[in-house]
Design a protein around this motif. Structure first.
Motif, PDB file in Angstrom:
ATOM      1  N   LEU A 228       4.730   2.529   9.359  1.00 40.62           N
ATOM      2  CA  LEU A 228       5.536   3.134   8.265  1.00 40.62           C
ATOM      3  C   LEU A 228       4.415   3.654   7.249  1.00 40.62           C
ATOM      4  N   THR A 229       3.821   2.869   6.784  1.00 42.26           N
ATOM      5  CA  THR A 229       2.720   2.864   5.672  1.00 42.26           C
ATOM      6  C   THR A 229       1.980   4.438   6.034  1.00 42.26           C
ATOM      7  N   LEU A 230       1.437   4.205   7.145  1.00 46.65           N
ATOM      8  CA  LEU A 230       0.439   5.458   7.680  1.00 46.65           C
ATOM      9  C   LEU A 230       1.306   6.890   7.334  1.00 46.65           C
TER      10      LEU A 230
ATOM     11  N   ASN B 240       5.053  -7.595  13.482  1.00 48.46           N
ATOM     12  CA  ASN B 240       5.747  -7.169  12.015  1.00 48.46           C
ATOM     13  C   ASN B 240       4.835  -6.621  11.254  1.00 48.46           C
ATOM     14  N   VAL B 241       3.717  -6.707  11.356  1.00 48.76           N
ATOM     15  CA  VAL B 241       2.514  -6.071  10.784  1.00 48.76           C
ATOM     16  C   VAL B 241       2.407  -4.786  11.018  1.00 48.76           C
ATOM     17  N   ARG B 242       2.379  -4.518  12.608  1.00 50.26           N
ATOM     18  CA  ARG B 242       2.083  -3.270  13.244  1.00 50.26           C
ATOM     19  C   ARG B 242       3.347  -2.180  12.535  1.00 50.26           C
ATOM     20  N   ARG B 243       4.475  -2.997  12.759  1.00 52.94           N
ATOM     21  CA  ARG B 243       5.890  -2.254  12.247  1.00 52.94           C
ATOM     22  C   ARG B 243       5.624  -1.646  10.893  1.00 52.94           C
TER      23      ARG B 243
ATOM     24  N   LEU C 103       0.720  -1.303   0.168  1.00 60.21           N
ATOM     25  CA  LEU C 103       0.008   0.127   0.099  1.00 60.21           C
ATOM     26  C   LEU C 103       0.876   1.351   0.104  1.00 60.21           C
ATOM     27  N   ARG C 104       1.937   1.305   0.750  1.00 57.08           N
ATOM     28  CA  ARG C 104       2.925   2.234   0.686  1.00 57.08           C
ATOM     29  C   ARG C 104       3.448   2.862  -0.638  1.00 57.08           C
ATOM     30  N   TYR C 105       3.609   1.859  -1.542  1.00 58.50           N
ATOM     31  CA  TYR C 105       3.981   2.249  -2.937  1.00 58.50           C
ATOM     32  C   TYR C 105       2.922   2.550  -3.827  1.00 58.50           C
ATOM     33  N   LEU C 106       1.751   2.478  -3.587  1.00 62.75           N
ATOM     34  CA  LEU C 106       0.677   2.933  -4.567  1.00 62.75           C
ATOM     35  C   LEU C 106       0.446   4.399  -4.459  1.00 62.75           C
TER      36      LEU C 106
END
Length: 322
Positions: free
Chosen positions: A182-184, A175-178, A153-156
């Protein structure tokens, strides 16, 4: 020996029942780099020998012909990890936006390895059309898929809001929360700030807290200042360091005492970023503390303390002789 004769020699050997012969043939075809070997090498991806398959992937990677992309995508579901990794590396250079539909179709395959690798490749294409296909993986029972999806999602491009990504800040897997933290930082949505503040001050995993600080630096929202001030007392220096970098984007006088205290932190990276933050804050009250930092054992800290002093003095002429 003419080039055609040599090529035919290796193509014939590629059909040998002996595995060692086929290995030699693939290696030689890789060395020749002849486009006429494209189809035989694609066929070799189905060889009974994993070693032959892996060499064929490498040879096709070097030919760099987009016609091999569909066959290489199939290799992403290989039972052999090395073949999957080699195919992923090759496709990382070969896929283009023209392959978007091919990748989205592969994402529907009921194969975790295929899904994970396709999610990674979608980051190269950056197309927001992928979003409806990526979102279902946020609810996958597989934590790796949830992590891969929220990272993608971060790259879209052009995706500014995603409430499903905010929800992953409560994921049971760190790992999901990490990755979600970053994505947020890359979403243009003020609603993510409260979630990042909560993660920064309350999450049990220090890497989540650190990543939340990084994202808050990107948002530069003054609403985060109280949480950032609290995080300056975090037990992990990496969290304190990136919290200071976030405060450099949102200078606030209320943080002055915590910033001055950070000048005496045991880690030089923290002391350096505290000096930078104080220079940006431009509050003359910090001058005495910064003067003491001129004797810091770390050269960088001394440099940034000196710069901060100059900045403060230039912004407040009455202190120029302090």
């Amino acid at each position: 020996m003419s080039a055609d004769t040599e090529l035919n020699q290796w193509l014939e050997m590629l059909r040998s029942p002996d595995t060692s012969d086929r290995l030699v043939a693939v290696k030689m075809l890789q060395h020749l780099g002849d486009e006429d070997a494209l189809e035989p090498l694609i066929t070799a991806l189905q060889d009974e020998s994993m070693a032959v398959q892996k060499l064929a992937v490498t040879a096709l990677w070097e030919l760099a012909n987009p016609k091999s992309v569909p066959a290489l995508v199939e290799c992403l579901a290989s039972t052999d990890e090395e073949i999957r990794e080699e195919a992923l590396s090759a496709l990382g250079e070969l896929v283009t936006p023209d392959h978007l539909l091919l990748l989205l179709d592969a994402l529907h395959r009921d194969d975790v390895n295929m899904q994970l690798n396709v999610l990674i490749l979608l980051r190269k294409i950056h197309d927001a059309q992928s979003l409806p296909y990526v979102l279902p993986f946020f609810e996958s029972e597989n934590a790796q898929l949830r992590e891969a999806a929220v990272t993608t999602l971060r790259y879209l491009n052009q995706v500014e809001r995603c409430k499903e990504a905010i929800a992953l800040m409560s994921d049971p897997d760190e790992n999901v929360r990490r990755s979600a933290a970053l994505t947020l930082g890359h979403l243009a949505d003020a609603e993510v700030v409260p979630s990042l503040c909560q993660a920064l001050t309350e999450d049990a995993d220090w890497q989540v807290r650190r990543n939340a600080a990084k994202s808050l630096a990107l948002h530069a929202d003054v609403a985060a200042v109280p949480a950032l001030e609290t995080a300056l007392a975090d037990e992990h220096w990496q969290v304190r360091k990136f919290t200071l970098q976030a405060l450099q984007k949102t200078p606030a006088d209320q943080t002055l005492p915590a910033l001055v205290k950070a000048l005496a932190d045991e880690y030089s990276d923290v002391r350096r970023d505290a000096a930078i933050a104080l220079g940006i804050l431009k509050n003359p009250t910090a001058l005495n503390a910064l003067q003491q930092s001129l004797d810091d054992p770390d050269k960088d800290v001394c440099i940034y303390a000196k710069r901060a002093i100059q900045t403060i003095q230039e912004s407040t002429p009455e202190t120029s002789n302090a």
